[in-house]
Design a protein around this motif. Sequence first.
Motif, PDB file in Angstrom:
ATOM      1  N   VAL A  62       0.838  -1.197   0.000  1.00 53.95           N
ATOM      2  CA  VAL A  62       0.000   0.000   0.000  1.00 53.95           C
ATOM      3  C   VAL A  62       0.876   1.251   0.000  1.00 53.95           C
ATOM      4  N   TYR A 134      -6.988  -8.979   3.278  1.00 57.71           N
ATOM      5  CA  TYR A 134      -6.770  -7.682   2.624  1.00 57.71           C
ATOM      6  C   TYR A 134      -7.405  -6.516   3.372  1.00 57.71           C
ATOM      7  N   ASP A 135      -8.037  -6.767   4.494  1.00 58.03           N
ATOM      8  CA  ASP A 135      -8.729  -5.754   5.283  1.00 58.03           C
ATOM      9  C   ASP A 135      -7.710  -4.976   6.122  1.00 58.03           C
ATOM     10  N   VAL A 136      -7.105  -3.975   5.521  1.00 54.92           N
ATOM     11  CA  VAL A 136      -6.012  -3.230   6.138  1.00 54.92           C
ATOM     12  C   VAL A 136      -6.453  -2.544   7.433  1.00 54.92           C
ATOM     13  N   LEU A 142     -14.297  -4.900   2.885  1.00 56.16           N
ATOM     14  CA  LEU A 142     -13.302  -4.341   1.969  1.00 56.16           C
ATOM     15  C   LEU A 142     -13.825  -3.037   1.384  1.00 56.16           C
ATOM     16  N   GLU A 145     -10.140   0.774  -1.841  1.00 58.64           N
ATOM     17  CA  GLU A 145      -8.675   0.689  -1.841  1.00 58.64           C
ATOM     18  C   GLU A 145      -8.207  -0.718  -1.475  1.00 58.64           C
ATOM     19  N   GLU A 146      -8.848  -1.332  -0.502  1.00 63.15           N
ATOM     20  CA  GLU A 146      -8.486  -2.693  -0.103  1.00 63.15           C
ATOM     21  C   GLU A 146      -8.825  -3.685  -1.225  1.00 63.15           C
TER      22      GLU A 146
END
Length: 156
Positions: A62, A134-136, A142, A145-146
């Motif tokens: 990212v 992928y869940d920042v 999500l 962006e994710e």
Amino acid sequence: MSPLDTDDLHRIFEKLDLNEDGLVSLDELRWLLEQNGVHNTSLDELKLLVGKTSLDRLDFLVFYDAILKQNMGDQSEEGEESNDLERDLAKAFKVYDLNGDGVISCEELQSVLSQLGFLNEHCGWDCRSMIKRYDVNSDGVLDFEEFKIMMLITNS
């Protein structure tokens, strides 16, 4: 700065992670930036920019993506290709965001993947695990962006 593919970024991450703890510290990140001509960046500035004291692999991707966007002008051919990709990803995101709330929930992901024939009782895919990977921001869904990161990493 020319774009690197995901494999290149993973190799860079591994080389930066000197203590092999699965994280790149701000010191390690500052060293990388200095090697690439970005001098006089303090650890405090980096912490403000990054928002944490170290980056895992996904955070590193990212961060790279953000730096790349900042350095690439929209007038270039690469910028136009990037804009096309962004539009395509936005269309794909809308397919998964069934209720239009701007995020993809586990239920939405499961529903769309089932409709597309990717999920069945023998598949063994766990949508919660897919999202969690992928869940920042760890909110259980999500955002765009994710989703973008997931699609770009998956398709690299």
